[in-house]
Design a protein around this motif. Structure first.
Motif, PDB file in Angstrom:
ATOM      1  N   LEU A 529       0.825  -1.205   0.000  1.00  0.00           N
ATOM      2  CA  LEU A 529       0.000   0.000   0.000  1.00  0.00           C
ATOM      3  C   LEU A 529       0.860   1.256   0.000  1.00  0.00           C
ATOM      4  O   LEU A 529       0.522   2.250  -0.668  1.00  0.00           O
ATOM      5  N   ARG A 530       1.958   1.226   0.745  1.00  0.00           N
ATOM      6  CA  ARG A 530       2.858   2.387   0.761  1.00  0.00           C
ATOM      7  C   ARG A 530       3.364   2.689  -0.646  1.00  0.00           C
ATOM      8  O   ARG A 530       3.352   3.841  -1.090  1.00  0.00           O
ATOM      9  N   LYS A 531       3.809   1.643  -1.336  1.00  0.00           N
ATOM     10  CA  LYS A 531       4.358   1.847  -2.683  1.00  0.00           C
ATOM     11  C   LYS A 531       3.297   2.374  -3.638  1.00  0.00           C
ATOM     12  O   LYS A 531       3.577   3.231  -4.484  1.00  0.00           O
ATOM     13  N   GLN A 532       2.070   1.876  -3.504  1.00  0.00           N
ATOM     14  CA  GLN A 532       1.024   2.270  -4.436  1.00  0.00           C
ATOM     15  C   GLN A 532       0.442   3.638  -4.115  1.00  0.00           C
ATOM     16  O   GLN A 532       0.218   4.457  -5.026  1.00  0.00           O
ATOM     17  N   TYR A 533       0.198   3.902  -2.822  1.00  0.00           N
ATOM     18  CA  TYR A 533      -0.544   5.105  -2.456  1.00  0.00           C
ATOM     19  C   TYR A 533       0.319   6.212  -1.850  1.00  0.00           C
ATOM     20  O   TYR A 533       0.072   7.393  -2.104  1.00  0.00           O
ATOM     21  N   MET A 534       1.314   5.868  -1.049  1.00  0.00           N
ATOM     22  CA  MET A 534       2.079   6.889  -0.335  1.00  0.00           C
ATOM     23  C   MET A 534       3.193   7.498  -1.180  1.00  0.00           C
ATOM     24  O   MET A 534       3.503   8.683  -1.041  1.00  0.00           O
ATOM     25  N   MET A 535       3.806   6.689  -2.057  1.00  0.00           N
ATOM     26  CA  MET A 535       4.951   7.180  -2.813  1.00  0.00           C
ATOM     27  C   MET A 535       4.637   8.441  -3.635  1.00  0.00           C
ATOM     28  O   MET A 535       5.461   9.367  -3.661  1.00  0.00           O
ATOM     29  N   PRO A 536       3.480   8.556  -4.306  1.00  0.00           N
ATOM     30  CA  PRO A 536       3.202   9.806  -5.032  1.00  0.00           C
ATOM     31  C   PRO A 536       3.174  11.025  -4.120  1.00  0.00           C
ATOM     32  O   PRO A 536       3.581  12.122  -4.525  1.00  0.00           O
TER      33      PRO A 536
END
Length: 648
Positions: A529-536
């Motif tokens: 979830l971090r990679k998909q949602y937080m990174m942007p």
């Protein structure tokens, strides 16, 4: 034949015709080289060069895997000296108290495998011990457990990739020895923070050849897109203080160590001595070692133990000192990952935020704040808000990710995550120091029972607190650091300083109970979830464009936080958005013992995670309207698509 390049290198350099030996020894008038063949030494005199500081010789027909040592005569006795630049070490054939060096020919087939070159803002560090982490993994062939090669076996690579980590941080793998006080207690320095040869991979991690096997491990991890950084100890050596053993530098060049006004070694490391990198030969030795690891082992970066020591000039820290400047201009080292443990125990030793541009820094303020907030009923709400937003009071977002916080809840020193929620006090009796060792300020909580329990309500709360801490970590701005054994819910039985426990205290069990399985799967999902949602959001909030985004701190009813609320409130809602109408995240936190109902003001939020649940629905996020209730001691993360995405 000898070449000019060979002559500039210290230690042993194997060529096609023999081996060139060189050692920096300005304090010794006459030094000899001893080469061992079937334990019988052959002695060779070494010539003085460079004003007598360098002793060197070339011995024809010497090949790799030749044992050697340096020595000198003192009052008719032989003093054996280990080559401080040794690339491989072994037990000394004639002196059991010493190690001998082994020649290495630097050649290896990298099979055109390139470094992964993970961007800093995409980095997720996974700290592990090269032996301890895999020692009890029964899915590995027995001969690979606890070895370098075990880390690149498909079983372990599958674990790393499934977990979603990008970068392995190996605890010290350079040759080290046990301190005298541990030997007397029949204990060992398991962690390895007592180096005797900076350039030599330790034999305990190898089946046969530590050099070849470590290179193979790095190559195969790189093949799978996984970086390797080393935890390195250049702040002191195993020679300890004046009464301690003599292995090399004490006899070769005592100026390697920082001295006080009374002529005694300064002990800014707690280990008896402190390397003085304002002394040019010491600086050269460290820089040569770093380049060797990068050039010959393709290491992707370093975490520097007690890194404040490396910037010292006497009792002062200088972030423009020789060590930092030398790295900055070095074409080999300037582009790799550099992580500082930004303190030592000397005067002016706490330097968090003061390292040069390009350095990441381990942030203990983050650790302590997150622990206090979740364990002590929302204590320090204002600082909690600062830390999860990237500690911008210390690391300006204008220079992210070039200089940013390494956020962590647990590290190798201290409680594991499982023990952090299971023990109120440290339990270090097995270390043989009457429980006096180890950190006293742990900010832990046992949630009603000290240690293991069958009380299911206590167990459930502990599991939820683990999820709260890890969810906070993975949705904070900065570089997340995970202690690898935490993914297996490993307990050290309350030992918060297990440096000398080479046993089940430090070795995680891989056959997990149900709670540990649920937590492992949950953590893997949150990393995804971090990679998909937080990174942007991390990218949008970094650098020049950071001021174009939205940040709101809200109370439960949805009103903005006022200055006085930061002292009285315990729950919090953080609303962040990209640009004026881009995607949004809402982080809701309730560290109290009461339920908390939040007004979201807007509709159509997607629930990414709620820590009341031990699993995450990976199929379709739940849609949440304008109210959301958190149970006691829980948090939730919600996502809202921006207008641009809705129009696609």
């Amino acid at each position: 034949m000898e070449t000019l390049l060979t002559k500039k290198k210290q230690g042993a350099v194997v060529t096609d015709d023999g081996c060139y030996f060189s050692i920096h020894a300005p304090q010794i008038n006459q030094i000899q080289l001893a080469i061992f063949n079937n334990d019988e030494p052959r002695f060779f005199d070494m010539k003085h060069t460079d004003g007598g500081a360098i002793h060197q010789c070339f011995i024809p027909n010497v090949t790799e895997d030749t044992q050697y040592s340096f020595c000198r005569k003192i009052k008719g006795s032989t003093q054996w000296l280990l080559d401080p630049c040794a690339k491989k070490v072994t037990r000394h054939p004639l002196c059991k108290k010493m190690l001998a060096a082994v020649t290495v020919k630097d050649q290896f087939d990298w099979q055109d495998v390139e470094r992964p070159s993970i961007q800093r803002d995409e980095t997720l560090i996974y700290e592990l011990h090269a032996k301890g982490f895999s020692h009890l993994n029964r899915d590995l062939p027995e001969h690979l457990r606890g070895k370098f090669l075990g880390l690149c076996h498909p079983v372990m690579i599958s674990h790393f990739k499934r977990t979603g980590v990008t970068t392995l941080q190996l605890m010290p793998i350079a040759a080290s020895i046990d301190e005298a006080h541990l030997k007397s207690k029949k204990l060992t320095n398991f962690w390895g923070y007592n180096p005797v040869a900076w350039n030599a991979p330790d034999n305990r991690f190898a089946i046969n050849d530590p050099v070849d096997e470590l290179k193979t491990t790095v190559r195969e991890l790189h093949r799978e897109g996984i970086e390797v950084i080393l935890d390195v100890v250049y702040n002191h050596t195993a020679e300890s203080g004046e009464p301690g053993p003599v292995f090399h530098y004490k006899a070769l060049d005592p100026l390697f160590y920082l001295h006080g006004y009374d002529g005694q070694f300064q002990n800014f490391t707690g280990c008896g001595n402190t390397i003085d990198l304002s002394h040019p030969p010491a600086l050269k030795a460290v820089m040569d070692s770093l380049r060797y690891w990068v050039e010959e082992f393709k290491i992707d970066g370093f975490r520097f133990d007690l890194a404040a020591t490396l910037g010292r000039r006497g009792e002062c820290f200088d972030n423009a000192g020789g060590f930092f400047q030398t790295i900055y201009q070095d074409p080999v080292l300037s582009g790799i990952k550099l992580v500082a443990e930004p303190w030592d125990i000397g005067p002016d030793g706490y330097q968090l935020g003061h390292f040069p541009m390009g350095w990441l820094e381990c942030n203990d303020k983050y650790r302590d704040t997150l622990r206090s907030y979740w364990h002590f009923n929302g204590q320090g709400l204002g600082e909690f808000a600062t830390r999860i937003m990237g500690s911008r009071d210390i690391f300006s977002a204008s220079v992210w990710p070039q200089k940013s916080s390494v956020n962590y809840i647990t590290y190798h020193d201290g409680f594991t995550l499982q023990d952090l929620v299971s023990y109120q006090q440290k339990h270090n009796a097995d270390n043989g120091e009457q429980n006096r060792d180890g950190h006293g300020d742990n900010r832990s909580c046992n949630h009603g029972v000290e240690g293991r329990t069958d009380n299911q309500s206590v167990v459930a709360l502990r599991e939820r607190q683990k999820r709260n801490l890890i969810a906070s970590l993975l949705f904070s701005f900065g570089v997340p650091h995970l202690l690898a054994v935490d993914s297996l819910s490993h307990s050290q039985g309350g030992n918060n300083n297990a440096y000398c426990q080479d046993n089940n205290v430090s070795w995680p069990e891989w056959e997990l109970d149900n709670n540990a399985k649920y937590f492992q799967t949950w953590m893997e999902a949150v990393i995804s979830l971090r990679k998909q949602y937080m990174m942007p959001f991390i990218r949008a909030f970094s650098g020049a464009g950071r001021h174009t985004n939205r940040v709101e701190w809200l109370k439960q009813a949805g009103q903005p936080m006022e200055w006085q609320d930061w002292e009285s409130e315990r729950t919090i809602a953080l609303h962040i958005g990209i640009g004026q109408d881009g995607n949004s995240l809402m982080i809701l936190a309730n560290p109290t013992a009461d339920a908390a109902s939040f007004s979201l003001l807007e509709n159509q939020w997607e629930l990414l995670l709620d820590t009341r649940q031990s699993s995450i629905n990976k199929v379709a996020p739940k849609v949440v309207d304008n109210r959301f209730e958190l149970i006691p001691h829980s948090m939730a993360i919600l996502f809202q698509r921006g207008k641009a995405e809705h129009s696609l």
